[in-house]
Design an enzyme around this catalytic site. Structure first.
Site: not given
Ligand code: ITT
Length: 209
Positions: A17, A77
């Site tokens: 990401n 996460d």
């Protein structure tokens, strides 16, 4: 000419990401480590997030990339929990509008789902679990950060990434999309998790502060 090898310890930031990676580079800018990224390891397949919690998925990612690269590895996460949606999208934040969807589509779905509930408070929180895996060890350390706030009715601002334009952190009237990067990096779920992780890294990785 022989390349000069950095004497700083390597740390792999194991994320695909781009928004997260940008934030980690900034948040770790003063730490004496040599940051590495997954772009250097294109042959390593993406790790499946099969866990049931942020902590499980962060641990899965950190330990798997660490085992495949032999490097100290940090994995994140994270996601958004919305009270009126019983905690959704939660660990499914990245997959909320289906595989391959854009951040914009995910935000659009979130606003539509929340409008249906009629909730006026629109309470929510960003959660970030960071796992730090050590080569040659079978374990990883875990750090969690939370940033509470509420969801807007419309998108506002272009800073940040993901759900930032629809999230107003407590104590502010602007969204993370409108607030400066500096403000977000002071109070975000990721910054909070990383503060604890940094203390651990200094000690365990033998980093000179
Ligand atoms: P990696 O697993 O490769 O790190 P990912 O995007 O799949 O990348 P996650 O599974 O942790 O990462 O999903 C996190 C999602 O939650 C991300 O796609 C964003 O939509 C959202 N998210 C997490 N942190 C955020 C932040 O600081 N601002 C806005 N949205 C965020």
């Amino acid at each position: 000419m022989t390349a000069i090898k950095s004497s700083l310890p390597d740390l792999l930031i194991a994320t695909n990401n781009a928004g997260k990676l940008r934030e980690f580079i900034w948040l770790l800018r003063e730490l004496a480590v040599h940051l590495r990224s997954l772009a250097e390891f294109p042959h390593i397949p993406e790790v499946a997030e099969t866990g049931n919690t942020f902590a499980e998925n962060a641990t899965l990612k950190a330990q798997s990339y660490c085992a495949q690269t032999g490097l100290w590895t940090l994995a994140d996460d994270s996601g958004l929990e919305v009270d009126a949606l019983d905690g959704a999208p939660g660990i499914f934040s990245a997959r909320y509008a289906g595989a391959g969807a854009t951040d914009e589509l995910r935000r659009t779905r979130l606003l539509a789902e929340l409008a249906r509930t009629g909730d006026v408070e629109r309470r929510a929180r960003f959660v970030c679990a960071i796992a730090l895996a050590q080569p040659d060890a079978l374990t990883s350390a875990l750090f969690v950060g939370i940033c509470a706030g509420r969801i807007t009715h419309l998108e506002r601002g272009r800073h940040g990434f993901g759900y930032d334009p629809v999230f107003v952190p407590d104590g502010y009237e602007q969204t993370f999309g409108e607030l400066s990067d500096e403000v977000k990096q002071n109070i975000s779920h990721r910054a909070r998790a990383l503060t604890a992780a940094k203390t651990y890294m200094l000690k365990q990785m033998g980093i000179v502060a």
